[in-house]
Design an enzyme around this catalytic site. Structure first.
Site, PDB file in Angstrom:
ATOM      1  CG  ASP A 130      -6.716  -5.164   6.814  1.00 48.89           C
ATOM      2  OD1 ASP A 130      -6.186  -5.125   7.939  1.00 48.89           O
ATOM      3  OD2 ASP A 130      -7.274  -4.189   6.301  1.00 48.89           O
ATOM      4  N   PRO A 188      -2.566 -11.559  10.543  1.00 49.17           N
ATOM      5  CG  PRO A 188      -0.491 -11.674  11.590  1.00 49.17           C
ATOM      6  CD  PRO A 188      -1.197 -12.007  10.311  1.00 49.17           C
ATOM      7  CG  PHE A 233      -2.089   6.025  13.778  1.00 51.04           C
ATOM      8  CD1 PHE A 233      -2.140   7.320  13.297  1.00 51.04           C
ATOM      9  CD2 PHE A 233      -1.140   5.699  14.729  1.00 51.04           C
ATOM     10  CE1 PHE A 233      -1.262   8.277  13.754  1.00 51.04           C
ATOM     11  CE2 PHE A 233      -0.251   6.645  15.197  1.00 51.04           C
ATOM     12  CZ  PHE A 233      -0.319   7.944  14.703  1.00 51.04           C
ATOM     13  CG  ASN A 285      -0.176  -0.090   2.509  1.00 51.13           C
ATOM     14  OD1 ASN A 285       0.595   0.800   2.835  1.00 51.13           O
ATOM     15  ND2 ASN A 285      -0.360  -1.175   3.246  1.00 51.13           N
ATOM     16  CE  LYS A 311     -10.463   0.875  12.037  1.00 54.76           C
ATOM     17  NZ  LYS A 311      -9.888   1.572  10.894  1.00 54.76           N
TER      18      LYS A 311
HETATM   19  N1  CTP Z   1      -3.405  -2.799  12.290  1.00 53.85           N
HETATM   20  C1  CTP Z   1      -2.578  -3.830  12.677  1.00 53.85           C
HETATM   21  N2  CTP Z   1      -2.645  -5.019  12.012  1.00 53.85           N
HETATM   22  C2  CTP Z   1      -3.503  -5.192  10.989  1.00 53.85           C
HETATM   23  C3  CTP Z   1      -4.343  -4.129  10.586  1.00 53.85           C
HETATM   24  C4  CTP Z   1      -4.278  -2.955  11.256  1.00 53.85           C
HETATM   25  O1  CTP Z   1      -1.789  -3.660  13.602  1.00 53.85           O
HETATM   26  N3  CTP Z   1      -3.534  -6.342  10.369  1.00 53.85           N
HETATM   27  C5  CTP Z   1      -3.368  -1.549  13.050  1.00 53.85           C
HETATM   28  C6  CTP Z   1      -2.801  -0.362  12.327  1.00 53.85           C
HETATM   29  O2  CTP Z   1      -1.418  -0.241  12.574  1.00 53.85           O
HETATM   30  C7  CTP Z   1      -3.574   0.789  12.952  1.00 53.85           C
HETATM   31  C8  CTP Z   1      -4.910   0.169  13.303  1.00 53.85           C
HETATM   32  O3  CTP Z   1      -4.693  -1.216  13.345  1.00 53.85           O
HETATM   33  O4  CTP Z   1      -2.997   1.211  14.158  1.00 53.85           O
HETATM   34  C9  CTP Z   1      -6.036   0.447  12.376  1.00 53.85           C
HETATM   35  O5  CTP Z   1      -5.704   0.265  11.036  1.00 53.85           O
HETATM   36  P1  CTP Z   1      -6.768   0.513   9.884  1.00 53.85           P
HETATM   37  O6  CTP Z   1      -6.169   0.122   8.580  1.00 53.85           O
HETATM   38  O7  CTP Z   1      -7.373   1.872  10.019  1.00 53.85           O
HETATM   39  O8  CTP Z   1      -7.914  -0.476  10.307  1.00 53.85           O
HETATM   40  P2  CTP Z   1      -8.239  -1.952   9.985  1.00 53.85           P
HETATM   41  O9  CTP Z   1      -8.028  -2.780  11.208  1.00 53.85           O
HETATM   42  O10 CTP Z   1      -7.561  -2.415   8.763  1.00 53.85           O
HETATM   43  O11 CTP Z   1      -9.812  -1.829   9.792  1.00 53.85           O
HETATM   44  P3  CTP Z   1     -10.680  -1.368   8.522  1.00 53.85           P
HETATM   45  O12 CTP Z   1     -10.046  -1.992   7.333  1.00 53.85           O
HETATM   46  O13 CTP Z   1     -12.030  -1.909   8.847  1.00 53.85           O
HETATM   47  O14 CTP Z   1     -10.679   0.128   8.535  1.00 53.85           O
END
Ligand code: CTP
Length: 400
Positions: A280, A308, A328, A212, A342
């Site tokens: 994700d 994870p 974040f 990304n 969240k």
């Molecule tokens: N994060 C993480 N591990 C993942 C996904 C996210 O540690 N596999 C952490 C990011 O570092 C950030 C937070 O979770 O601190 C939120 O990330 P974000 O991308 O906004 O959220 P997601 O959990 O991916 O949720 P969504 O896709 O529904 O917005």
């Protein structure tokens, strides 16, 4: 109030539209107990009045080189040496040129030339003036002379143009001043801080991956500021185009699984901040060899498997959980509501929510909202460094 034995600053205010920000800088310095004497150039007096400056600094404002009263009260040499640090804000193109040449035609340039103390400049000018070879030459000369520089930042300018040349924000200048005076508070001294940053890369085959746009800037700014505030910092980072900040222990990883394993190997952090943009999903079965196009074959169908959730795993640990776990939330709509959801879903203590619908990735500035069980705080737009510092100061307060 100036504390007894407190350090002091001689602030030289140059003549640019950013001079109005010098008023806020004076207020911040006074609030931190620093003595602040001010010299204004004649041009500066066109932008802010000596009366406003005197009222905020609580001191007489100096501007005349050949003033009998000023010279008898405090000579220009004494003025330039009695402070622990000389700060030039805004440092206009003209003042920088004078400094680079060693000119001393007015009180401001004379005091800067006569000082035996460190000098910090906060340049502010039109973007073309900043990029002009003459200014860049002067900047290189000043750096070579050991002058410290804060900013400039990129952004909209009073003249209607956009680009580098905006003076650093008063809080950034104040932080640079405190660092130089060695008086910067170390509220994270003795604390272990774990920060994740950057994107992850999920392989498709040995030469392709899914990733990304994360630049890692916010996470790296957090690591840098955490060191400055006295923390012992481990930065677990996906691939980015930046060197590790000085004093940080960098663990370079590629995939989300590697990132989680590296985080779990950090012994007993007090504070965890997950700023990484973790993929994700990963490709369920990455090909061991390069996928071939084989002219007439169909494009491969990729099956995905979940990665994870690092933040959730670290926040929901039953044994050895950090006292404070911060995440974040990058959101493009319903920023606060999504961040609140969240916070609950992940089980962390604080979510720093930002609206990424307007291109935060790779940008130098950020607008964030702090979402926790005790409510929402909306912070004004600031550089990623300033946002990082404020987040860490906030966390240090919570860890006390
Ligand atoms: N994060 C993480 N591990 C993942 C996904 C996210 O540690 N596999 C952490 C990011 O570092 C950030 C937070 O979770 O601190 C939120 O990330 P974000 O991308 O906004 O959220 P997601 O959990 O991916 O949720 P969504 O896709 O529904 O917005």
């Amino acid at each position: 109030m100036e504390k007894p034995g407190a350090k002091s600053v001689l602030l030289v205010v140059g003549g640019g539209i950013a001079a109005y920000k010098a008023l806020e800088l004076i207020r911040l310095l006074k609030a931190r107990g620093l003595g602040t004497r001010v010299i204004m150039t004649k041009a500066a007096e066109q932008f802010v009045t000596p009366l406003s400056v005197a009222a905020l600094s609580g001191e007489k404002v100096f501007s005349e080189l050949f003033s009998l009263t000023d010279e008898t009260e405090m000579g220009h040499i004494e003025l330039s040496r009695s402070a622990d640090l000389v700060v030039v804000a805004p440092a206009t193109a003209d003042l920088m040129a004078k400094m680079a040449q060693g000119l001393a035609g007015d009180l401001a340039s004379t005091a800067i030339l006569a000082t035996d103390k460190p000098v910090l400049i906060a340049p502010a000018m039109n973007v073309r003036m900043w990029h002009h070879p003459a200014t860049q030459r002067n900047l290189a000369t000043l750096r070579g002379d050991g002058i410290h520089v804060v900013g400039p930042n990129a952004g909209d300018m009073a003249c209607g143009e956009f680009g580098l040349g905006r003076m650093a924000e008063p809080a950034e200048i104040a932080a640079a001043i405190l660092d130089l005076l060695g008086g910067g508070a170390k509220p994270l001294a003795g604390r272990r801080v774990l920060i994740t940053a950057g994107p992850t890369r999920e392989p498709i085959d040995p030469v392709r991956f899914i990733s990304n746009h994360s630049s890692g800037k916010q996470g790296y700014a957090l690591a840098n500021e955490a060191v400055k505030l006295g923390a012992q910092v481990t930065l677990v980072s996906g691939p980015v185009a930046m060197p590790a900040p000085l004093g940080v222990q960098l663990v370079a990883v590629e995939t989300a699984e590697q990132m989680l394993a590296a985080c779990e190997a950090v012994p007993a952090p007090d504070l965890v901040i997950c700023a990484a943009a973790v993929a994700d999903w990963k490709v369920a079965n990455p090909a061991p060899q390069k996928l071939k196009k084989n002219d007439n074959s169909e494009p491969p169908a990729l099956a995905f498997a979940p990665n994870p959730d690092i933040l959730k795993t670290l926040a929901q640990k039953t044994k050895g959980r950090a006292r404070l776990v911060v995440g974040f939330a990058a959101e493009t709509e319903n920023v606060i509501a999504n961040a609140e959801a969240k916070l609950k879903r992940k089980g962390c203590d604080l979510i720093i929510a930002n609206d990424v619908s307007q291109g935060v990735f790779g940008a130098g500035r950020n607008t964030v909202h702090l979402v926790s069980a005790s409510g929402v705080e909306n912070w004004p737009q600031a550089s990623k460094d300033e946002v990082a510092r404020r987040i860490l100061e906030h966390c240090a307060g919570l860890l006390k």
